[in-house]
Design a protein around this motif. Sequence first.
Motif, mmCIF file in Angstrom:
data_model
loop_
_atom_site.group_PDB
_atom_site.id
_atom_site.type_symbol
_atom_site.label_atom_id
_atom_site.label_comp_id
_atom_site.label_asym_id
_atom_site.label_seq_id
_atom_site.Cartn_x
_atom_site.Cartn_y
_atom_site.Cartn_z
ATOM 1 N N ARG A 130 -4.408 12.483 1.136
ATOM 2 C CA ARG A 130 -3.168 11.755 0.903
ATOM 3 C C ARG A 130 -2.674 11.896 -0.539
ATOM 4 O O ARG A 130 -1.485 11.739 -0.794
ATOM 5 N N ARG A 145 0.352 10.008 -2.367
ATOM 6 C CA ARG A 145 0.954 9.136 -1.369
ATOM 7 C C ARG A 145 0.012 8.037 -0.882
ATOM 8 O O ARG A 145 0.338 7.305 0.057
ATOM 9 N N GLU A 177 0.599 4.704 1.658
ATOM 10 C CA GLU A 177 -0.097 4.754 2.946
ATOM 11 C C GLU A 177 -1.484 4.125 2.876
ATOM 12 O O GLU A 177 -2.389 4.506 3.619
ATOM 13 N N SER A 237 2.621 2.991 11.030
ATOM 14 C CA SER A 237 3.395 4.187 10.684
ATOM 15 C C SER A 237 4.863 4.052 11.031
ATOM 16 O O SER A 237 5.716 4.759 10.461
ATOM 17 N N LYS A 262 6.961 3.185 8.020
ATOM 18 C CA LYS A 262 7.017 4.134 6.917
ATOM 19 C C LYS A 262 8.264 4.994 7.036
ATOM 20 O O LYS A 262 8.758 5.262 8.130
ATOM 21 N N LEU A 279 4.560 11.539 7.180
ATOM 22 C CA LEU A 279 3.263 11.040 6.717
ATOM 23 C C LEU A 279 2.416 12.199 6.224
ATOM 24 O O LEU A 279 2.545 13.340 6.689
#
Length: 479
Positions: free
Chosen positions: A229, A232, A236, A329, A332, A336
């Motif tokens: 990730r 990010r 997340e 999710s 968001k 992703l």
Amino acid sequence: MPGDVEPGQWDALERCFAASPDSDPPSCSSSSSSLLVSGVMAPVMKGQYGAFGAVTLEKSKLDLSQKTTQSSAETATGGGGGDIGKKNFHGGGDGGDDGGDDDDYFDDFDEDDEGDEGGLFRRRLVLQELFDRKFVDAVLQEWYKTMINLPAGLRQAYEMGLVSSAQMVRFLSINARPTTSRFISRALPQSLSRAFIGRMLADPSFLYKLILEQAATIGCAVWWELKNRKERIKQEWDLALINVLTASACNAFIVWSLAPCRSYGNTFRFDLQNTIQKLPNNVFEKSYPLREFDLQKRIQSFFLYKVPELCLVGVIAGSLQGILLKVSSAKKEGRLSVTIPSVSTYALGYGSFLGLYANLRYQLLCGIDRFMFDRFDVLGVPIFFSTALRILNVQIGEISRHAWLGVEADPLLQSDNLLKAYNRPSEATNSPSSKWFISKNTIISGLGLLGIKQGSGEPEAKPSKTRRKRIVRKKARTA
């Protein structure tokens, strides 16, 4: 006065003194014998005359001084045989040539190392557990405990003769002092507390193994999330937290489920529960009274008990994880950094992963642990190898888990090489670093994490060589 005695009387006195002891007056003999019997020394006559002369009686003084004898230690110089029976030969020893070595009383070691044979990897002498009530009572007396101080289940097993002295020592070491194990056992509900104590009685290192597995699992899961990730992770973090908690819960359950356990006197309402209770937790678990595990029960435990149980737990955990990830999710924005498969993929992937792959790995790990703890005498050797194997097992399991679930990093956001590839000539797009991102199949993409080459199986087309322009020269004809 003695000086006025006539010469005739002197001769009579001399004849009286020269007479035999049999002719002595009875009073003299009786008085002397009475003095000797009473323990008092006989009177000492002063002068050379008998009782008819002038005598003075003197008593000997009482001697209160203690007589001491000094003895010096003598080194055994050999010979004498070392007799310890009726005859005590000073300096005998055992002959001086180690012929009567003390190893006869302890072990049959060699002459050079005197018990250090094998070093760190020497073989352990396995002692049988003692279930005699006399030994168990001796342990209770040593800890100043009685039967009333035991819990109900353990008290019942104690009365039936199912508890050994070693198990009683383990229980008292947990429950009689303020330890972490006692705190956990008292904080849990009664059913879980009995199961926890049973696992600690069967394997005193169970708590250490559980903590080690949890630390390794959480560490590997967090490292994978941070690696994929990257920047990010702040947006997340909830998705990463759900993945880490699910992996930790599944690992804790499989370690708990396959750990050896001692249970006594548990009865259930249904016959199926009573039948399952008689099966071992793992294939290599050791038998104990009222729990004799033969080959048939061990096979049934693996295929008919643990595989369905772990598959069911995996399906439930995967379904919950998939639902939570889908809900989180949806809030968001944008793409992703890690792909999220469907809920059914999570459920089936976790079910097959726990029931088959993880089950087989931890079954073998339990067998290796039992073999090493029964084989090596030095405790540090099996602890070191067990720790190393468990950490390696967790790392392999985490890599395989993503492959079974089909989870991978999003190639459009994570691969800088692939983003730059669109601006390069076609010859430069065949870089090996971004080949595995091209596949859209989640299962095949997950296998790329294991280092397995992926592709359609067709041979790659080699770039065609540039053809050289052929120049044809014609000869000019003469007219």
